[in-house]
Design a protein around this motif. Structure first.
Motif, short mmCIF file in Angstrom:
data_model
loop_
_atom_site.label_atom_id
_atom_site.label_comp_id
_atom_site.label_asym_id
_atom_site.label_seq_id
_atom_site.Cartn_x
_atom_site.Cartn_y
_atom_site.Cartn_z
N ASP A 390 0.83 -1.21 0.00
CA ASP A 390 0.00 0.00 0.00
C ASP A 390 0.87 1.27 0.00
N ARG A 392 2.01 4.79 -1.27
CA ARG A 392 1.31 5.89 -1.95
C ARG A 392 2.25 7.03 -2.25
N PRO A 393 2.08 7.73 -3.39
CA PRO A 393 1.13 7.41 -4.44
C PRO A 393 1.52 6.11 -5.15
N HIS A 395 2.38 5.07 -7.89
CA HIS A 395 2.99 5.20 -9.21
C HIS A 395 4.41 4.70 -9.16
N ALA A 398 7.05 7.27 -10.26
CA ALA A 398 7.23 8.50 -9.49
C ALA A 398 8.65 8.56 -8.92
N GLY A 402 9.99 12.21 -3.89
CA GLY A 402 8.72 12.90 -3.69
C GLY A 402 7.79 12.19 -2.71
N LEU A 403 8.14 10.97 -2.30
CA LEU A 403 7.27 10.22 -1.39
C LEU A 403 7.46 10.68 0.06
N SER A 404 6.45 10.45 0.88
CA SER A 404 6.58 10.78 2.30
C SER A 404 7.51 9.77 2.98
N ASN A 407 6.25 6.17 3.40
CA ASN A 407 6.19 5.43 2.15
C ASN A 407 7.58 5.07 1.64
#
Lengths: 498, 346
Positions: A390, A392-393, A395, A398, A402-404, A407
């Motif tokens: 799971d 996110r996002p 992609h 990506a 850019g992910l948190s 993640n």
């Protein structure tokens, strides 16, 4: 009654919405040693950084000798007589002892040339006053860490500090070195100066402090003179709180450990030593079990984890994988032996400029093909991992950066999961995560354990270990100090053992 | 469940020109430079923009191109190889050492059959590459210093073998590839094109190529992913030495002679081609496409300056200024990217 040397009232500080300190009062008397206790993130370090000028307070007042002061930098604080010795020493090991004592303030003659002889004499005298009889011309790096620390302390003293803040001063010291440090501190105290002593080692705090202040969640919860009635249990009780306001209340009670002594041993070490990080470490990790390794920062657990993956080489000792002695030449050998490692810092695990799918596939490329890349297979695998964890996002193209944080941590895990390892080493797997992401990680780790993987979790956070482990080893100063297996464990017992 | 994740997604989907330009600065800037130079020289001299001159330019950059191929691998892993020109020179001279020289050339000579001479020479330059690789990966000497030493060793080998003389003969295969044409196209251009193409394919489509990028992108993360970082770094140093060696051998044929310090300008040219093209000095970004653009910028600049009336000594200064500007753009491109990452990331 001694007078208040330093007085803080109503100090608050927040970092980007996180309240690190709430309305804290703190008084330091002249000629006292004041111990500070509290968990990681309780606010003690933030308060000391405000006192030492590294942070500005959002609210509140600070007075020295009754005069209001406001520091804009640590230079200001030092000029006002406040010096700090950090856990990570800031000595120059290549320079001589004398040069270190006078670092940044070498005495010079009229021509502006360093007066070496005066410097050596003054340094020797200074150190002798502290009970340290060493050659001031010797290279500092040749001395043990305890001596280096005293040299740094003497530099702070020599710069005219009346208030000295010591951050975790005993974490790297042996018992005789601690004795010597304490006798030095007593001398410093007798000269009318004050010391703030921050430590996780509560026995040390109790032994040296005149007064103790305890922090919890950014609040001061208690200040008390040290008397016979004050013991370790009393402090721990206040550090972790008896009230129910804390988030992780479940860890305040007892947890039943469920170790599996009958499961096969997958990884075993005997007398593993890497000086000075850890010594004579012997333990066993079993299939289908989560082994927690808990200890304070700098206790040697991260170095141990890196050794098990082949990133560091032990000085001596044996490491056995599935009963066979192994020497791992590098991390590639570790991976081939069926070991996976997720480092404590995401920066050390991930390629932030690259897309998610390349981050997921990097550890398994050799399984996909010998020579040519198979980007389609990589994408299919990454897509499956993104879905099952799971992420996110969702992609896979990506950019990872850019992910948190949560993640990104899942991606760091995902790269080892397509071909599950025999042994999974996790260093600080939930550091800095929000509650939801933490729960996800716990679920993932449990699922891996149930597949029969031997998981070892290395952490300085009691909650992390308690939420994941079936068995717990406690490391203290490079040695395994205690083992909890098949018994009830609670946070206070874990803290008391460390 | 994770709101931060949801927030991070929109930029990935919507196209923003500013972000795109910032990301692509390192790729766009060299291209614009090239375009600008071509337009400038075309306007300045009518004989510049001709097919003949294009062939000239290609031929002039071919030796640099082969060296730059190896250097691209090295710089992608965030290392550097300062020994490329010296290794090229040494290899060139070792080749002439193994080839029968005319009587009037008074140098050390150990004549062999052509193919054997070529193979032995390749072994020699591979050996130099292995020494560099050993020094960097096993002993732990920073590549900057290690290759500086290798630069001197290469120069030393050259000096000892030719002793201030000039050698002329090379095996016929090398003579053909370096100085002959096929169907009007010089072989050396074809060889350079093949090197560029193969390197591009290796970097883009092989596992090794991916590791090169990943080691350059984040060495620690590569190591924690079980990538054998030492092997990758060692391999690129050997690749670089081999490319330099081939460039050196063909260079002898191209120039018609081998002597000491013949290749000295190629160190700066090759580094300039890679960096001007936009491959990151910090590793992990760029590639052969960038190097090709960089080669064209350099080739057009060197060639075009001959077409306009300019003090030939000033050319050296102009090249230095161009390199400096490229370095500034390179660093800024990196900074803009990292600023963006810091703004959005963890």
């Amino acid at each position: 009654m001694a007078s208040a040397l330093l007085e803080l009232t109503g100090v608050s500080k927040s970092f980007g919405g996180v309240q690190a300190l709430r309305d804290v009062d703190f008084t330091l008397l002249a000629g006292e040693i004041h111990g500070l206790a509290g968990e990681n993130g309780a606010g003690k370090s933030t308060l000391m950084k405000i006192i030492a000028g590294a942070h500005g307070a959002d609210e509140g007042q600070m007075k020295i000798n009754g005069q209001p002061v406001r520091f804009r930098s640590s230079r200001d604080a030092l000029a006002a007589g406040i010096g700090m010795v950090h856990q990570e020493l800031s000595v120059a090991p290549e320079l001589s002892v004398a040069e270190n004592v006078f670092l940044g303030a070498q005495p010079v003659n009229r021509l502006g040339i360093v007066a070496w002889r005066d410097m050596a004499r003054a340094a020797a005298e200074q150190l002798k006053n502290l009970g340290l009889d060493i050659d001031p011309r010797a290279r500092l790096g040749d001395f043990p860490i305890g001596v280096q620390q005293l040299v740094e302390l003497s530099r702070v003293l020599f710069s005219g500090a009346r208030i000295i803040i010591l951050d975790e001063p005993t974490s790297a010291l042996s018992p005789p070195e601690i004795e010597r440090l304490f006798s030095v501190l007593s001398k410093v105290k007798a000269s009318g100066r004050s010391i703030v002593f921050i430590s996780h080692f509560l026995d040390d705090i109790l032994k040296i402090s005149d007064e103790i202040t305890i922090f919890r969640n950014g609040r001061k919860v208690a200040t008390t003179p040290v008397t016979a009635a004050i013991d370790k249990a009393w402090i721990i009780e206040r550090m972790i709180g008896l009230g129910r306001e804390e988030l992780e209340e479940s860890y305040l009670g007892e947890i039943r450990l469920d170790s599996r002594p009958e499961a096969p041993v997958v990884l075993a070490t005997k007398g593993l030593t890497l000086a000075p990080a850890y010594r004579e470490v012997s333990f066993e990790a079993r299939a289908g079990e989560v082994l927690g390794v808990y200890g304070f920062m700098g206790c040697g657990q991260l170095e141990l984890a890196r050794t098990l993956f082949g990133r560091l080489r032990a000085d001596h000792g044996v490491m056995e994988i599935a009963g066979r002695p192994m020497t791992l030449a590098n991390t590639t050998a570790g991976k081939r032996a069926g070991i996976a490692y997720v480092a404590e810092s995401r920066r050390a695990m991930l390629f932030s400029e690259e897309p998610v799918f390349k981050n997921v596939s990097i550890a398994i490329l050799e399984r996909l093909s010998r020579w040519l890349l198979k980007p389609d297979r990589e994408r299919v695998i990454a897509q499956a991992q993104v879905k099952s964890l799971d992420i996110r996002p969702p992609h896979i193209e990506a950019r990872l950066g850019g992910l948190s944080g949560g993640n990104q941590q899942k991606v760091a895990l995902a790269k080892w999961l397509t071909h599950p390892p025999r042994i999974l080493l996790l260093a600080e797997p939930t550091r800095g995560m929000d509650v939801g992401a933490k729960e996800d990680v716990v679920k993932i780790v449990r699922a891996l354990r149930d597949q029969g993987i031997a998981v070892i979790v290395f952490s300085t956070e009691p909650e992390t270990v308690l939420s994941l482990a079936d068995r717990v080893l406690v490391m203290r100063k490079g040695e395994i100090a205690h083992e909890f297996a098949s018994e009830a464990i609670s946070k206070d017992r874990l803290l008391a053992a460390a | 469940m994770d709101t931060q994740g949801a927030n991070a997604s929109p930029p990935a989907r919507t196209f923003r020109l500013g972000d795109f330009l910032r990301d692509q600065l390192r790729n766009i800037a060299p291209f614009i430079t090239l375009l600008f130079l071509v337009i400038f020289f075309s306007l300045a001299s009518p004989s510049f923009a001709t097919l003949d001159n294009l062939e000239n330019i290609l031929q002039q950059v071919s030796v640099t191109a082969i060296i730059a191929v190896g250097l691209t691998f090295v710089i992608l892993t965030a290392e550097i190889d300062l020994s490329v020109a010296a290794v090229a020179n040494a290899t060139a001279i070792v080749l002439t050492f193994f080839t029968l020289q005319p009587d009037y050339v008074n140098i050390a000579n150990l004549p062999m059959a052509g193919p054997i001479a070529i193979i032995l020479t390749l072994f020699a330059c591979c050996g130099l590459g292995l020494i560099t690789a050993f020094g960097v990966t096993r002993i732990g000497i920073p590549s900057f210093i290690m290759t500086l030493a290798m630069m001197q060793i290469g120069a030393g080998i050259s000096a000892v073998l030719v002793r201030g003389q000039i050698a002329y003969s090379v095996p016929s295969l090398i003579l053909t590839l370096g100085s002959k044409s096929i169907g009007g196209v010089p072989w050396i251009i074809i060889v350079a094109a093949i090197f560029l193409l193969v390197a591009h394919l290796v970097l883009t489509y092989t596992r090794f190529g991916r590791y090169v990028y990943m080691v350059g992108g984040n060495r620690e993360a590569a190591e924690y992913s079980g990538v054998n970082v030492r092997f990758i770094v060692g391999a690129v140093m050997v690749i670089s030495a081999m490319c330099s060696g081939v460039a050196g051998m063909l260079g002898v044929a191209y120039f018609g002679s081998a002597q000491q310090n013949e290749f000295d300008t190629f160190l700066l040219d090759a580094i300039a081609a890679v960096v001007v093209g936009g491959t990151s000095l910090f590793g992990g970004r760029g590639g052969i496409g960038n190097t090709i653009v960089g080669l064209f910028v350099l080739g057009v600049l060197n060639n075009g300056l001959d077409y306009v009336k300019i003090d030939s000594f000033l050319k050296i200064l102009i090249r230095g200024v161009i390199l400096l500007i490229a370095l500034i753009v390179n660093i800024y491109a990196e900074r803009l990217r990292t600023a963006r990452t810091a703004g959005k990331g963890a």
